[in-house]
Design a protein around this motif. Sequence first.
Motif, PDB file in Angstrom:
ATOM      1  N   ALA A  21       1.622   7.995  -2.320  1.00  9.39           N
ATOM      2  CA  ALA A  21       0.737   6.835  -2.404  1.00  9.39           C
ATOM      3  C   ALA A  21       1.064   5.993  -3.634  1.00  9.39           C
ATOM      4  O   ALA A  21       1.007   4.759  -3.579  1.00  9.39           O
ATOM      5  CB  ALA A  21      -0.726   7.293  -2.443  1.00  9.39           C
ATOM      6  N   TRP A  34      -6.232   8.078  -2.314  1.00  6.43           N
ATOM      7  CA  TRP A  34      -5.590   8.751  -1.191  1.00  6.43           C
ATOM      8  C   TRP A  34      -5.552  10.264  -1.399  1.00  6.43           C
ATOM      9  O   TRP A  34      -5.697  11.033  -0.443  1.00  6.43           O
ATOM     10  CB  TRP A  34      -4.178   8.222  -0.980  1.00  6.43           C
ATOM     11  CG  TRP A  34      -4.161   6.953  -0.200  1.00  6.43           C
ATOM     12  CD1 TRP A  34      -3.902   5.707  -0.686  1.00  6.43           C
ATOM     13  CD2 TRP A  34      -4.434   6.795   1.196  1.00  6.43           C
ATOM     14  NE1 TRP A  34      -3.998   4.790   0.324  1.00  6.43           N
ATOM     15  CE2 TRP A  34      -4.317   5.439   1.492  1.00  6.43           C
ATOM     16  CE3 TRP A  34      -4.764   7.679   2.212  1.00  6.43           C
ATOM     17  CZ2 TRP A  34      -4.524   4.942   2.776  1.00  6.43           C
ATOM     18  CZ3 TRP A  34      -4.973   7.187   3.478  1.00  6.43           C
ATOM     19  CH2 TRP A  34      -4.854   5.826   3.760  1.00  6.43           C
ATOM     20  N   ASN A  38      -7.216  13.032   1.009  1.00  5.68           N
ATOM     21  CA  ASN A  38      -6.424  14.169   1.481  1.00  5.68           C
ATOM     22  C   ASN A  38      -7.130  15.489   1.182  1.00  5.68           C
ATOM     23  O   ASN A  38      -7.190  16.380   2.029  1.00  5.68           O
ATOM     24  CB  ASN A  38      -5.044  14.134   0.825  1.00  5.68           C
ATOM     25  CG  ASN A  38      -4.204  15.322   1.193  1.00  5.68           C
ATOM     26  OD1 ASN A  38      -4.105  15.694   2.345  1.00  5.68           O
ATOM     27  ND2 ASN A  38      -3.604  15.924   0.194  1.00  5.68           N
TER      28      ASN A  38
END
Length: 91
Positions: A21, A34, A38
């Motif tokens: 990312a 991100w 996750n």
Amino acid sequence: MYLPQFLVGMFLTSGIVGLWAYVATGSVWSAAGWTIVNLLILQIGYFAFVIRRVYKRTTADAWQIRRPPVMFSHSTAMARSPRATPDRVTT
């Protein structure tokens, strides 16, 4: 899967996602976002996995308790015999 294995995999995957990312966006904040997404997805998946394992074990245990004992008969022995052929087995 044991918890230590899961944690190593989770942190390794999160690090890869964070690095990806950051390279893709160039923003530390976007990479952190991100990575957090996750981590949440991995935690939800692990929780679902553990619930499934516990539920499967309890239903299998309950089935073993409720199932009547199987009587061993000659036809069952013939069916399990390595020499048994379909024309010799009678029920």
